[in-house]
Design an enzyme around this catalytic site. Structure first.
Site, PDB file in Angstrom:
ATOM      1  N   PRO A 134     -20.603 -41.261 -47.462  1.00  0.00           N
ATOM      2  CA  PRO A 134     -21.143 -42.340 -48.286  1.00  0.00           C
ATOM      3  C   PRO A 134     -21.769 -41.880 -49.591  1.00  0.00           C
ATOM      4  O   PRO A 134     -22.102 -42.692 -50.440  1.00  0.00           O
ATOM      5  CB  PRO A 134     -22.222 -42.939 -47.376  1.00  0.00           C
ATOM      6  CG  PRO A 134     -22.693 -41.769 -46.570  1.00  0.00           C
ATOM      7  CD  PRO A 134     -21.474 -40.903 -46.349  1.00  0.00           C
ATOM      8  N   ASP A 189     -33.035 -44.257 -47.950  1.00  0.00           N
ATOM      9  CA  ASP A 189     -32.091 -43.587 -47.045  1.00  0.00           C
ATOM     10  C   ASP A 189     -31.300 -44.643 -46.287  1.00  0.00           C
ATOM     11  O   ASP A 189     -31.855 -45.657 -45.851  1.00  0.00           O
ATOM     12  CB  ASP A 189     -32.811 -42.663 -46.078  1.00  0.00           C
ATOM     13  CG  ASP A 189     -31.851 -41.711 -45.369  1.00  0.00           C
ATOM     14  OD1 ASP A 189     -31.805 -40.530 -45.757  1.00  0.00           O
ATOM     15  OD2 ASP A 189     -31.129 -42.150 -44.454  1.00  0.00           O
ATOM     16  N   ASP A 240     -31.662 -35.823 -52.252  1.00  0.00           N
ATOM     17  CA  ASP A 240     -31.550 -35.054 -51.003  1.00  0.00           C
ATOM     18  C   ASP A 240     -30.528 -35.769 -50.130  1.00  0.00           C
ATOM     19  O   ASP A 240     -30.867 -36.380 -49.120  1.00  0.00           O
ATOM     20  CB  ASP A 240     -32.920 -34.976 -50.324  1.00  0.00           C
ATOM     21  CG  ASP A 240     -32.896 -34.162 -49.049  1.00  0.00           C
ATOM     22  OD1 ASP A 240     -31.931 -33.409 -48.828  1.00  0.00           O
ATOM     23  OD2 ASP A 240     -33.851 -34.298 -48.246  1.00  0.00           O
ATOM     24  N   ASP A 288     -28.857 -48.243 -49.412  1.00  0.00           N
ATOM     25  CA  ASP A 288     -27.956 -47.385 -50.172  1.00  0.00           C
ATOM     26  C   ASP A 288     -28.651 -46.907 -51.447  1.00  0.00           C
ATOM     27  O   ASP A 288     -29.004 -47.715 -52.312  1.00  0.00           O
ATOM     28  CB  ASP A 288     -26.694 -48.189 -50.503  1.00  0.00           C
ATOM     29  CG  ASP A 288     -25.644 -47.377 -51.244  1.00  0.00           C
ATOM     30  OD1 ASP A 288     -25.927 -46.229 -51.637  1.00  0.00           O
ATOM     31  OD2 ASP A 288     -24.529 -47.902 -51.427  1.00  0.00           O
ATOM     32  N   HIS A 345     -36.483 -27.362 -48.562  1.00  0.00           N
ATOM     33  CA  HIS A 345     -37.250 -28.480 -49.104  1.00  0.00           C
ATOM     34  C   HIS A 345     -38.199 -28.061 -50.219  1.00  0.00           C
ATOM     35  O   HIS A 345     -38.371 -28.787 -51.204  1.00  0.00           O
ATOM     36  CB  HIS A 345     -37.989 -29.197 -47.972  1.00  0.00           C
ATOM     37  CG  HIS A 345     -37.060 -29.878 -47.014  1.00  0.00           C
ATOM     38  ND1 HIS A 345     -36.795 -29.395 -45.751  1.00  0.00           N
ATOM     39  CD2 HIS A 345     -36.287 -30.978 -47.165  1.00  0.00           C
ATOM     40  CE1 HIS A 345     -35.920 -30.186 -45.151  1.00  0.00           C
ATOM     41  NE2 HIS A 345     -35.589 -31.152 -45.985  1.00  0.00           N
TER      42      HIS A 345
END
Length: 310
Positions: A149, A89, A140, A122, A39
């Site tokens: 996806p 997310d 990320d 999305d 991260h």
């Protein structure tokens, strides 16, 4: 500790050699032992690059695509200049599981930060529809797999649009999959069978942005080195061309990175577990074998011709 099934994936938090570990669809996403390595590497080079490229202007608005563990947002929120972080997310179940079992990743501290905005949805759709402009865009997201996806978030078309959502000195960065210091034989000898995407992601961003900087860091729980690619627009400098601007960032003096960390990050260098000026040089100094692989791989990722990791 927990195993559940969301609409999109199987989600588990288990105890391993690396401590508490988030696993989705059987693949390690983040481990207590070394999550900071991933991260910090994803976030801080791009945030500091914005400050450097803009001559002292600090990043105020940041978009995170993915980031369900909340640790990417945790690192962004260390930057005192940040006024707004939008995280998009797809899977709310992942976020809830991480808040419950992985509070060290960010948890309620991130969720309750007034600068933080969560959008469950999305990231691809959000980027195409938003009219907001960001100083830094951080991807990320899941690896580009055929059944996943996230594949459209690695395409040239998406990068072209993302560039329009960046401020004049804006920076785009994405995770880019495995990038071992000694590439596996199939990634060197047969691009038709190559399941690494470090080079295609670098190549695709280079089709869109003037300055592109690939870099890597070691993540033991992932089993090797991991790749990232940062991209940004060249500044209007008649003396230094785009490739030189990218090279200057990759080889910037360690003391300057340390200075930027102290100026922009709450708690300074002592608050970070991995990133500092010397580590910056190690991350951007790719091995000879990786440089040769990047030079030989010509693949570009588009909507019509995606490249899958597996």
């Amino acid at each position: 500790l927990e195993s559940t099934q969301s609409e999109f994936q199987e989600i588990s938090v288990i105890e391993t050699y690396f401590g508490k570990t988030l696993v989705t669809d059987g693949k390690t996403q983040s481990a207590q032992f070394d999550e900071f390595s991933y991260h910090e590497s994803l976030v801080h080079p791009s945030m500091l690059n914005y400050f450097h490229q803009s001559g002292g202007g600090q990043a105020r608005k940041v978009l995170i695509g993915g980031g369900g563990e909340l640790a990417t947002a945790r690192e962004v929120l260390r930057h005192t200049s940040v006024e707004k972080v939008v995280m998009v997310d797809l899977d709310k179940v992942v976020i809830d599981v991480c808040v419950k079992h992985l509070p060290e990743w960010g948890g309620e501290t991130v969720m309750n930060d007034p600068r933080f905005e969560l959008i469950v949805g999305d990231a691809y759709k959000y980027l195409l529809e938003t009219e907001e402009v960001f100083d830094v865009i951080i991807m990320d997201i899941s690896d580009p797999i055929e059944a996943g996806p996230g594949i459209m978030l690695y395409t040239k078309e998406l990068y072209e649009h993302a560039k329009t959502r960046l401020s004049p000195n804006g920076v785009f960065v994405t995770q880019a999959g495995t990038a071992d210091a000694v590439p596996s034989p199939h990634s060197v000898n047969n691009q038709q069978q190559d399941t690494t995407c470090f080079a295609p992601i670098r190549n695709t961003l280079a089709e869109v942005f003037e300055c592109v900087c690939p870099y890597t860091t070691g993540i033991p729980s992932f089993g090797g080195d991991w790749g990232f690619v940062m991209a940004f627009k060249a500044t209007d400098d008649g003396k230094v061309n785009a490739s030189e601007q990218a090279e200057r960032w990759s080889t910037i003096q360690p003391e300057r990175i340390d200075q930027l960390i102290e100026e922009t990050i709450k708690g300074g260098e002592s608050s970070l577990g991995l990133y500092d000026g010397i580590t910056h040089h190690r991350m951007f100094a790719l091995t000879k074998a990786v440089r040769k692989q990047l030079a030989s791989d010509k693949r570009i990722m588009t909507k019509d011709n995606p490249v899958f990791m597996y």
